[in-house]
Scaffold this motif. Structure first.
Motif, PDB file in Angstrom:
ATOM      1  N   GLU A  23      30.235  -5.608  20.121  1.00 16.01           N
ATOM      2  CA  GLU A  23      29.618  -6.531  19.162  1.00 16.01           C
ATOM      3  C   GLU A  23      29.891  -5.999  17.756  1.00 16.01           C
ATOM      4  O   GLU A  23      29.960  -4.796  17.554  1.00 16.01           O
ATOM      5  CB  GLU A  23      28.103  -6.604  19.363  1.00 16.01           C
ATOM      6  N   GLN A  24      29.995  -6.897  16.786  1.00 15.60           N
ATOM      7  CA  GLN A  24      30.203  -6.529  15.385  1.00 15.60           C
ATOM      8  C   GLN A  24      29.000  -7.023  14.599  1.00 15.60           C
ATOM      9  O   GLN A  24      28.751  -8.227  14.559  1.00 15.60           O
ATOM     10  CB  GLN A  24      31.487  -7.195  14.881  1.00 15.60           C
ATOM     11  N   ILE A  25      28.234  -6.075  13.944  1.00 19.37           N
ATOM     12  CA  ILE A  25      26.981  -6.502  13.294  1.00 19.37           C
ATOM     13  C   ILE A  25      26.643  -5.891  11.938  1.00 19.37           C
ATOM     14  O   ILE A  25      25.441  -5.856  11.652  1.00 19.37           O
ATOM     15  CB  ILE A  25      25.794  -6.250  14.220  1.00 19.37           C
ATOM     16  N   PRO A  26      27.304  -5.393  11.010  1.00 22.22           N
ATOM     17  CA  PRO A  26      28.718  -5.275  10.772  1.00 22.22           C
ATOM     18  C   PRO A  26      29.349  -4.064  11.441  1.00 22.22           C
ATOM     19  O   PRO A  26      30.562  -4.025  11.601  1.00 22.22           O
ATOM     20  CB  PRO A  26      28.828  -5.161   9.263  1.00 22.22           C
ATOM     21  N   GLU A  27      28.556  -3.035  11.827  1.00 19.18           N
ATOM     22  CA  GLU A  27      29.152  -1.944  12.594  1.00 19.18           C
ATOM     23  C   GLU A  27      29.498  -2.478  13.983  1.00 19.18           C
ATOM     24  O   GLU A  27      29.026  -3.532  14.379  1.00 19.18           O
ATOM     25  CB  GLU A  27      28.160  -0.772  12.779  1.00 19.18           C
ATOM     26  N   SER A  28      30.285  -1.710  14.707  1.00 22.63           N
ATOM     27  CA  SER A  28      30.557  -2.095  16.090  1.00 22.63           C
ATOM     28  C   SER A  28      29.509  -1.456  16.984  1.00 22.63           C
ATOM     29  O   SER A  28      29.131  -0.302  16.795  1.00 22.63           O
ATOM     30  CB  SER A  28      31.933  -1.622  16.539  1.00 22.63           C
ATOM     31  N   VAL A  29      29.031  -2.233  17.929  1.00 19.35           N
ATOM     32  CA  VAL A  29      28.124  -1.732  18.953  1.00 19.35           C
ATOM     33  C   VAL A  29      28.895  -1.779  20.269  1.00 19.35           C
ATOM     34  O   VAL A  29      29.352  -2.842  20.689  1.00 19.35           O
ATOM     35  CB  VAL A  29      26.847  -2.601  19.078  1.00 19.35           C
ATOM     36  N   ILE A  30      29.053  -0.604  20.882  1.00 11.78           N
ATOM     37  CA  ILE A  30      29.720  -0.525  22.172  1.00 11.78           C
ATOM     38  C   ILE A  30      28.626  -0.422  23.229  1.00 11.78           C
ATOM     39  O   ILE A  30      27.786   0.481  23.174  1.00 11.78           O
ATOM     40  CB  ILE A  30      30.630   0.713  22.263  1.00 11.78           C
ATOM     41  N   THR A  31      28.623  -1.347  24.172  1.00 11.90           N
ATOM     42  CA  THR A  31      27.697  -1.282  25.298  1.00 11.90           C
ATOM     43  C   THR A  31      28.489  -0.884  26.534  1.00 11.90           C
ATOM     44  O   THR A  31      29.491  -1.523  26.862  1.00 11.90           O
ATOM     45  CB  THR A  31      27.008  -2.640  25.541  1.00 11.90           C
ATOM     46  N   LEU A  32      28.035   0.179  27.188  1.00 10.60           N
ATOM     47  CA  LEU A  32      28.697   0.646  28.397  1.00 10.60           C
ATOM     48  C   LEU A  32      28.061   0.004  29.633  1.00 10.60           C
ATOM     49  O   LEU A  32      26.958  -0.564  29.552  1.00 10.60           O
ATOM     50  CB  LEU A  32      28.596   2.170  28.502  1.00 10.60           C
ATOM     51  N   THR A  33      28.726   0.117  30.756  1.00 13.76           N
ATOM     52  CA  THR A  33      28.241  -0.501  31.995  1.00 13.76           C
ATOM     53  C   THR A  33      26.916   0.090  32.449  1.00 13.76           C
ATOM     54  O   THR A  33      26.177  -0.551  33.184  1.00 13.76           O
ATOM     55  CB  THR A  33      29.275  -0.361  33.123  1.00 13.76           C
ATOM     56  N   ASN A  34      26.576   1.308  31.989  1.00 16.59           N
ATOM     57  CA  ASN A  34      25.292   1.913  32.355  1.00 16.59           C
ATOM     58  C   ASN A  34      24.172   1.513  31.394  1.00 16.59           C
ATOM     59  O   ASN A  34      23.055   2.003  31.499  1.00 16.59           O
ATOM     60  CB  ASN A  34      25.411   3.432  32.437  1.00 16.59           C
ATOM     61  N   GLY A  35      24.479   0.647  30.414  1.00 18.22           N
ATOM     62  CA  GLY A  35      23.476   0.158  29.473  1.00 18.22           C
ATOM     63  C   GLY A  35      23.380   0.954  28.187  1.00 18.22           C
ATOM     64  O   GLY A  35      22.718   0.527  27.243  1.00 18.22           O
ATOM     65  N   HIS A  36      24.021   2.123  28.104  1.00 16.58           N
ATOM     66  CA  HIS A  36      23.985   2.905  26.871  1.00 16.58           C
ATOM     67  C   HIS A  36      24.757   2.176  25.772  1.00 16.58           C
ATOM     68  O   HIS A  36      25.780   1.561  26.025  1.00 16.58           O
ATOM     69  CB  HIS A  36      24.606   4.289  27.083  1.00 16.58           C
ATOM     70  N   LYS A  37      24.202   2.255  24.549  1.00 15.91           N
ATOM     71  CA  LYS A  37      24.834   1.592  23.403  1.00 15.91           C
ATOM     72  C   LYS A  37      25.154   2.627  22.343  1.00 15.91           C
ATOM     73  O   LYS A  37      24.402   3.576  22.142  1.00 15.91           O
ATOM     74  CB  LYS A  37      23.898   0.540  22.814  1.00 15.91           C
ATOM     75  N   TYR A  38      26.285   2.414  21.661  1.00 12.01           N
ATOM     76  CA  TYR A  38      26.726   3.319  20.612  1.00 12.01           C
ATOM     77  C   TYR A  38      27.106   2.511  19.388  1.00 12.01           C
ATOM     78  O   TYR A  38      27.870   1.560  19.487  1.00 12.01           O
ATOM     79  CB  TYR A  38      27.940   4.132  21.071  1.00 12.01           C
TER      80      TYR A  38
END
Length: 64
Positions: A23-38
């Motif tokens: 997702e772009q919000i304006p940073e990028s949010v990476i969601t992994l298959t285990n639910g962790h977000k970065y």
């Protein structure tokens, strides 16, 4: 595995096989298959480029 830069400017590595959503919000949010977000500095396009580059290296057998 791809290198990513957190908002604290520290680099870390994630397994690109576990990326479920970007997702772009304006940073990028990476969601992994285990639910962790970065939250990371790279744009979604940069992350996608890194994943493609990494997979290309795997398919040609050039992982360094």
């Amino acid at each position: 595995m791809i290198k990513i830069t957190g908002l604290d400017k520290k680099e870390f590595v994630i397994n690109s096989e576990h990326i479920e959503k970007l997702e772009q919000i304006p940073e990028s949010v990476i969601t992994l298959t285990n639910g962790h977000k970065y939250l990371v500095k790279e744009s979604n396009d940069e992350i996608i480029r890194k994943v493609i580059e990494y997979k290309r290296k795997i398919f040609i057998g050039d992982v360094r």
